[in-house]
Design a protein around this motif. Structure first.
Motif, short mmCIF file in Angstrom:
data_model
loop_
_atom_site.label_atom_id
_atom_site.label_comp_id
_atom_site.label_asym_id
_atom_site.label_seq_id
_atom_site.Cartn_x
_atom_site.Cartn_y
_atom_site.Cartn_z
N SER A 244 0.83 -1.21 0.00
CA SER A 244 0.00 0.00 0.00
C SER A 244 0.86 1.25 0.00
O SER A 244 0.61 2.21 -0.74
CB SER A 244 -0.93 0.00 1.22
OG SER A 244 -1.87 -1.05 1.15
N CYS A 396 -4.83 3.47 8.27
CA CYS A 396 -4.82 2.02 8.09
C CYS A 396 -4.62 1.71 6.61
O CYS A 396 -4.58 2.62 5.76
CB CYS A 396 -6.13 1.41 8.59
SG CYS A 396 -7.58 1.93 7.65
N LYS A 397 -4.50 0.44 6.29
CA LYS A 397 -4.23 0.03 4.91
C LYS A 397 -5.30 0.54 3.94
O LYS A 397 -4.98 1.05 2.86
CB LYS A 397 -4.15 -1.49 4.82
CG LYS A 397 -3.90 -2.02 3.41
CD LYS A 397 -3.93 -3.53 3.39
CE LYS A 397 -3.69 -4.05 1.97
NZ LYS A 397 -4.73 -3.59 1.02
N GLU A 398 -6.57 0.45 4.33
CA GLU A 398 -7.65 0.89 3.44
C GLU A 398 -7.58 2.40 3.20
O GLU A 398 -7.82 2.87 2.08
CB GLU A 398 -9.01 0.52 4.03
CG GLU A 398 -9.31 -0.98 4.05
CD GLU A 398 -8.50 -1.74 5.09
OE1 GLU A 398 -8.01 -1.09 6.05
OE2 GLU A 398 -8.34 -2.96 4.94
N GLU A 399 -7.26 3.15 4.26
CA GLU A 399 -7.15 4.60 4.11
C GLU A 399 -5.95 4.97 3.25
O GLU A 399 -6.02 5.92 2.45
CB GLU A 399 -7.03 5.24 5.49
CG GLU A 399 -8.32 5.19 6.29
CD GLU A 399 -8.13 5.63 7.73
OE1 GLU A 399 -9.06 6.21 8.30
OE2 GLU A 399 -7.04 5.38 8.31
N ASP A 401 -4.79 3.11 0.83
CA ASP A 401 -5.18 2.80 -0.55
C ASP A 401 -6.08 3.89 -1.13
O ASP A 401 -5.93 4.28 -2.30
CB ASP A 401 -5.92 1.46 -0.59
CG ASP A 401 -4.97 0.29 -0.37
OD1 ASP A 401 -3.77 0.47 -0.62
OD2 ASP A 401 -5.43 -0.79 0.07
N ARG A 402 -7.01 4.41 -0.32
CA ARG A 402 -7.88 5.49 -0.81
C ARG A 402 -7.06 6.75 -1.11
O ARG A 402 -7.30 7.44 -2.11
CB ARG A 402 -8.96 5.81 0.22
CG ARG A 402 -10.09 4.78 0.26
CD ARG A 402 -11.32 5.36 0.94
NE ARG A 402 -11.05 5.71 2.33
CZ ARG A 402 -11.20 4.88 3.36
NH1 ARG A 402 -11.59 3.63 3.14
NH2 ARG A 402 -10.96 5.28 4.58
#
Length: 529
Positions: A244, A396-399, A401-402
């Protein structure tokens, strides 16, 4: 380790790193002034823009994501898997060196050999230097995670001094060697840097000091890649986070070095103009490099250790949240005031600084306007460094990535704006495009910080508001020094210059006194660290 202890060690790391950056930048600053008198500005442009861009791109793409991921969280982890992951930077560096080396040799404009000799050898040497530096990455991360301040200072100081001694010697004795000079100097720099880390850990591991500190690595052999039976080669959580960050680092590199990519790939400036731009850029970035960069690097470690990635403010330890919010607020106030000071006084003293440093070659033409714009850009750099280091430590990883999608769009817009502004305003357009880029990144980071602390009583973004009295003094100082420059600088003799300098010194003194009495909380924070 308690949060207060982490803060104390982080502050010492930041101050030591700042002193190290002072040494590095002052030496580079003097080296540029020296080489200007022996070598052509075209040669300096190729070294400082074209070849340095190759080196920094390879190193950044190969290691930045690994550093971010492996420095997150506690130092108590399975270091065998972390070290295995870090060794992947070497093959990644080889890959990028080969690919980008071919681009630099065959797809980009090749300088005139009579003006810039040995270009091909320079590309190979700078690509090799990047790979050598990556060999020390596991040692660097291990030292950084355990806040080995002295090691970093000694290693980088020795490498910088060695590089500069060799450069000066070769420039004086063999100026016709061209890029051979800077290639050998760069190879010496990375070799000394890596050897310092290796020698230190060879002596440290197994020593009574390491045993006393319960250091997680016991033998030198444990610093090499190794397989553990019935276990995975790497920590997959760290590996996914690294991926990421890698996607983000690719975009961040474009944004950070965007103007050099535009210069290199689109040929909007010739090599001589690139040399002048880089010299002015180095002068303008002195404070940004030796103060803001160490603060961002060191306090990223602090925020990553004190707060837990991906958790909301309510799920964190509230004492740690309070400390992190307080430190973030004061850091924002600190870098804001430094940036405002540079912006205000940089406008009126840019032409004088360039005239003293490089003579009419720099002080005439677009040089002064370029440095004035850079003084404003420093303010954006100051705020972005702190806000982005906090968000990078918490997302976090999702943030992450966004955020990568945001960076992708921003990268495209930035490169387009750089191209058009450069055609309209020359090299000044690069600085204006960078201001736009930093402004968007600051907006994103402050939005994240606001939402993170929204459900708490803490408001760290108040650090971006200076006191009214101090703001008034800044405005008065800007007006007074601007009139002083018009009346006294820079073609009216040395006496007029000295009066101009004295005027600025008085205004600066008034600013610092007002700062001391109006920002007491910040003064106490700086003195206590």
């Amino acid at each position: 380790m308690a949060a207060q202890d982490v803060l104390g060690q982080t502050a010492r790391l930041a101050s030591s790193s700042a002193l190290l950056q002072v040494l590095f930048r002052v030496v580079t600053f003097g080296l540029n002034a020296f080489t200007l008198r022996y070598l052509s500005r075209e040669l300096i442009g190729v070294v400082n823009v074209r070849l340095t861009l190759l080196y920094s791109t390879v190193v950044f793409l190969a290691r930045e994501a690994f550093r971010r991921a492996c420095l997150s969280g506690s130092a108590k982890r399975n270091w065998t898997k972390t070290i295995n992951l870090l060794w992947l930077t070497v093959p990644l560096g080889v890959f990028w060196s080969l690919i980008l080396g071919l681009v630099w040799l065959h797809l980009l404009e090749v300088p005139d050999p009579s003006v810039v000799p040995h270009y091909q050898a320079g590309v190979v040497a700078f690509g090799l230097a990047a790979i050598i530096e990556l060999l020390g990455e596991p040692f660097w991360v291990l030292a950084q995670a355990h806040l080995f301040v002295r090691l970093k200072v000694i290693a980088e100081s020795l490498s910088v001094v060695s590089k500069c001694i060799l450069t000066v010697t070769l420039v004086i004795l063999y100026p016709h060697w061209g890029l051979y000079i800077f290639s050998l100097a760069q190879l010496l720099y990375v070799s000394v840097l890596v050897m310092c880390y290796v020698i230190y850990f060879v002596m440290f591991l197994g020593s009574p000091e390491a045993t006393k500190k319960s250091f997680p690595v016991a033998r030198v052999k444990a610093l090499l890649p190794s397989f553990v039976e019935d276990e995975t080669f790497v920590n997959w959580k760290e590996a996914r986070l690294t991926w990421s960050f890698f996607k983000q680092s690719f975009l961040k590199q474009i944004l950070t070095e965007g103007e050099r990519y535009v210069m290199t790939f689109l040929n909007v400036l010739n090599f001589g103009d690139q040399g002048v731009y880089d010299i002015v850029n180095n002068l303008g970035s002195l404070v940004a490099r030796f103060i803001f960069s160490p603060i961002e690097e060191s306090f990223y470690v602090f925020f990553a250790k004190v707060l837990e990635r991906g958790k909301t403010v309510k799920d964190q330890k509230q004492d740690d949240v309070a400390m992190a919010a307080n430190v973030l607020e004061l850091l924002l106030k600190l870098v804001l005031l430094i940036g405002l000071t540079i912006t205000v006084f940089g406008y009126a003293y840019s032409q004088l600084a360039l005239d003293i440093y490089g003579g009419s070659m720099l002080s005439s033409g677009t040089g002064p306007d370029l440095l004035r714009c850079y003084s404003l850009y420093v303010l954006f750099l100051a705020v972005n460094g702190v806000t982005e280091c906090f968000t990078s430590a918490l997302m976090c990883k999702e943030e992450v990535d966004r955020y990568n999608f945001v960076m992708l769009a921003l990268s495209f817009i930035f490169l387009c704006i750089s191209y058009f502004l450069t055609h309209w305003y020359g090299s000044v357009g690069f600085i204006l495009a960078n201001c736009f880029n930093m402004g968007i990144r600051i907006a994103h980071s402050t939005h994240y910080i606001y939402h993170f602390f929204r459900d708490s009583t803490h408001r760290p973004l108040m650090g971006l508001l200076p006191s009214p009295a101090l703001l008034l003094v800044y405005i008065i100082s800007a007006v007074v020094t601007a009139f002083s420059e018009v009346l006294l600088c820079c073609d009216k003799g040395w006496m007029a210059r000295l009066i101009h300098i004295s005027t600025g010194a008085l205004c600066l003194a008034a600013t610092l006194v007002t700062m001391f009495y109006s920002e007491t909380k910040l003064v106490h924070f700086v003195r206590s660290q």
